[in-house]
Design an enzyme around this catalytic site. Structure first.
Site, PDB file in Angstrom:
ATOM      1  N   ASP A 198      43.383  36.958  35.124  1.00  0.00           N
ATOM      2  CA  ASP A 198      42.481  38.076  34.858  1.00  0.00           C
ATOM      3  C   ASP A 198      41.829  37.916  33.478  1.00  0.00           C
ATOM      4  O   ASP A 198      42.498  37.520  32.512  1.00  0.00           O
ATOM      5  CB  ASP A 198      43.312  39.373  34.892  1.00  0.00           C
ATOM      6  N   GLU A 264      39.300  34.138  36.161  1.00  0.00           N
ATOM      7  CA  GLU A 264      38.189  35.079  36.178  1.00  0.00           C
ATOM      8  C   GLU A 264      37.385  34.888  34.893  1.00  0.00           C
ATOM      9  O   GLU A 264      37.732  35.414  33.841  1.00  0.00           O
ATOM     10  CB  GLU A 264      38.692  36.524  36.260  1.00  0.00           C
TER      11      GLU A 264
HETATM   12  C1  GLC Z   1      39.263  42.193  35.718  1.00  0.00           C
HETATM   13  C2  GLC Z   1      39.680  42.831  37.012  1.00  0.00           C
HETATM   14  C3  GLC Z   1      39.255  44.260  36.977  1.00  0.00           C
HETATM   15  C4  GLC Z   1      39.958  44.933  35.828  1.00  0.00           C
HETATM   16  C5  GLC Z   1      39.675  44.207  34.516  1.00  0.00           C
HETATM   17  C6  GLC Z   1      40.614  44.639  33.441  1.00  0.00           C
HETATM   18  O1  GLC Z   1      37.892  42.179  35.546  1.00  0.00           O
HETATM   19  O2  GLC Z   1      39.141  42.115  38.086  1.00  0.00           O
HETATM   20  O3  GLC Z   1      39.540  44.926  38.165  1.00  0.00           O
HETATM   21  O4  GLC Z   1      39.517  46.259  35.718  1.00  0.00           O
HETATM   22  O5  GLC Z   1      39.893  42.838  34.665  1.00  0.00           O
HETATM   23  O6  GLC Z   1      41.897  44.169  33.708  1.00  0.00           O
END
Ligand code: GLC
Length: 559
Positions: A198, A264
């Protein structure tokens, strides 16, 4: 160290994202759980996916749907127990499905014991050093809206790039580094095939925490591409190399193949992604660039070309994504005036928008065939295989996403794509639970025809299309990892060939288009118009096996 390309199963995998709170509810409390996921594994096996990525199920006060983790080494009681997790991994393995878990290293929950200790400790203490406490805030903004700093009673401020209940870790503190190594090992020991990381670009903040230019908006809301001092710091590459060593120290057990990571990291520019992919740390970076792309062949082509070149040049892998729990569902994105996708108005951010669901569905089905024909791996978000639209009409007081309040209710937030799935029956909860319950987010009243049960029985359903595409993908050697060659069929048609003997043709224009020479239509996202491909429709073609690039035929030319 082993070559990172040794048996990298992830390079052409189709991974299905489960958002556990909304997948299936076995205990009937209106929220999904791990037993619910287990009970629906046959749906995933029938669909034909290679792996499941589970969004967070860890103990959490749910300030951000579980991306606020209070304990990285357990299961939240609302989702079950560690024994349920182990049983899920084992049952998935029986069906040939790997399990990937989400690791959330940028921040934790304000209920995490270390953050509570930090609050109880004095300014300058080792406990506070695990987070980012300062006497004065800088001007950074939270990615969810509002300031990125919150003041504590003794006058210090702590940094949170997301919600105030999600304090950022200080990755320059060795306790943090060590703690996350334990977290990785804990889940690897339980048999996970890898991790989705994440917010993977933001862990390290530039020393000195320099202010942003005064007019800077958040990267999350306004991706302007400019470098921000809390992204892409060089230390990340070293960190991910060390994680790779941990992953590689686990011999293949349940499955042949190594453990993977998918990060991500939102990038507009391939240059941003290159250092991560060229290094020997991260196995994959999500390729989110198709999601905001409006329905126009030149736009799709530009993104695909650039992403494919990036993968080819670096030898890295950038799996294609059309939906996840953070963006509006594709049926809705493609069912609105595409000028609004290019430049969303305040009304769009509030969901006040006309959606042509039939049009959106036709396009989403065509897009699915494109996604699954592109070289490399692909991610499918739960419910996209059912053609679910975004649920725009959730009442304000039922909304849960912290972005709604933090943006001063200027953005409805991400709840509309997180609504509990419809499995069966004619009325809510549509088999999400097997008794009448109030689901944690309300389901729309008109989802009866979208249930998995209904679509399983319908040959032309979106579910049937996904299943057929995944089955073809498994047996057709042209699909999965490899190369592609563009076919020029005019400006409105997106078409590419894959060897041996395969072509995808998608008509993103408004007039029917001619198909290139082919032996057989393998799959079509909608009915054909005689020999022509109607607008908003895609086909998979078997072409002459010996010519990797079938001769391109221009639309309108005699065939
Ligand atoms: C990422 C996740 C999202 C979350 C954010 C903070 O972007 O995909 O859902 O709100 O991180 O953890």
């Amino acid at each position: 160290m082993a070559d990172r390309n040794t048996d990298p199963w992830w390079r052409d995998a189709v991974v299905y994202q489960v958002y556990p709170r909304s997948f299936a509810d076995a205990d009937g409390d209106g929220e999904g759980d791990l037993r619910g996921v287990r009970s629906r594994l046959d749906h995933l096996a029938d669909l034909g996916v290679d792996a499941v990525w589970l969004s967070p199920f860890y103990p959490s006060p749910m300030a951000d749907g579980g991306y606020d983790v209070a304990d990285y080494l357990d299961v939240d009681p609302r989702y079950g127990t560690l024994a349920d997790f182990d049983a899920l991994v084992a049952d998935a393995a029986d069906r040939g499905i790997r399990v990937i878990v989400d690791i959330v290293p940028n921040h934790c929950s304000s209920e995490h014991p270390w953050f509570r200790e930090a609050l109880a400790a004095a300014p300058g203490s080792p406990e506070r050093d695990r987070f980012v406490f300062r006497d004065r805030p800088n001007n950074w903004r939270s990615n969810f809206g509002g300031p990125a700093w919150t003041r504590v009673p003794d006058g210090q401020w702590y940094l949170h790039l997301f919600d105030s209940r999600q304090p950022d870790w200080n990755w320059r503190n060795p306790d943090v580094v060590e703690m996350f190594e334990k977290v990785l090992r804990f889940w690897l020991d339980r048999g996970v095939a890898g991790f989705r990381i994440d917010v993977a670009a933001m862990l390290y903040k530039q020393e000195g925490l320099p202010d942003l230019p005064a007019d800077h908006e958040t990267a999350y809301l306004v991706p302007d591409g400019s470098p921000v001092p809390y992204e892409h710091q060089p230390e990340l590459l070293e960190l991910y190399r060390s994680w790779r060593e941990i992953l590689d120290s686990y011999p293949p057990e349940t499955f042949p193949g190594r453990r993977g990571t998918v990060a991500e990291i939102w990038f507009d520019d391939a240059a941003r992604a290159r250092p991560y992919l060229a290094g020997d740390g991260l196995a994959q970076l999500f390729n989110f660039r198709l999601m905001p792309t409006p329905w126009a062949a030149p736009d799709f082509r530009a993104v695909i070309e650039d992403s494919h070149r990036l993968a080819a040049e670096t030898g890295g892998s950038v799996p294609w994504v059309l939906g996840n729990h953070d963006v509006p569902r594709m049926v809705t994105r493609y069912g609105v005036d595409q000028a609004l996708v290019r430049a969303p108005t305040p009304d769009v951010l509030l969901g006040r928008i006309d959606v042509d669901r039939d049009l959106g569905t036709r396009r989403a089905r065509a897009a699915a065939l494109m996604l699954l024909a592109l070289p490399g791996a692909a991610y499918i978000y739960q419910g996209d295989e059912l053609g679910l639209p975004e649920h725009l009409a959730i009442p304000g007081d039922a909304r849960q996403d912290p972005m709604y309040e933090r943006t001063g209710r200027a953005f409805i937030g991400r709840d509309g794509c997180r609504v509990p799935l419809p499995w069966s029956g004619d009325a809510a909860p549509y088999g999400f639970a097997d008794r009448a319950v109030r689901t944690w987010l309300p389901q729309p009243g008109d989802w009866a025809e979208l249930t998995a049960e209904r679509q399983r029985a319908e040959p032309g359903s979106t579910l049937a299309l996904y299943r057929a595409a995944l089955a073809e993908r498994r047996r057709n050697p042209a699909l999965g990892d490899g190369d592609m060659a563009w076919l020029d069929l005019g400006p409105d048609v997106l078409a590419f060939a894959r060897a041996p003997g395969f072509a995808l043709v998608a008509n993103l224009g408004t007039a029917p288009a001619a198909l290139p020479a082919h032996e057989r239509v393998l799959l079509a996202s909608g009915p054909l118009d005689g020999p022509l491909l109607p607008p908003d429709t895609a086909v998979w073609l078997r072409t002459a096996p010996r010519s990797p690039n079938p001769p391109a035929v221009r639309a309108g030319e005699p065939r």
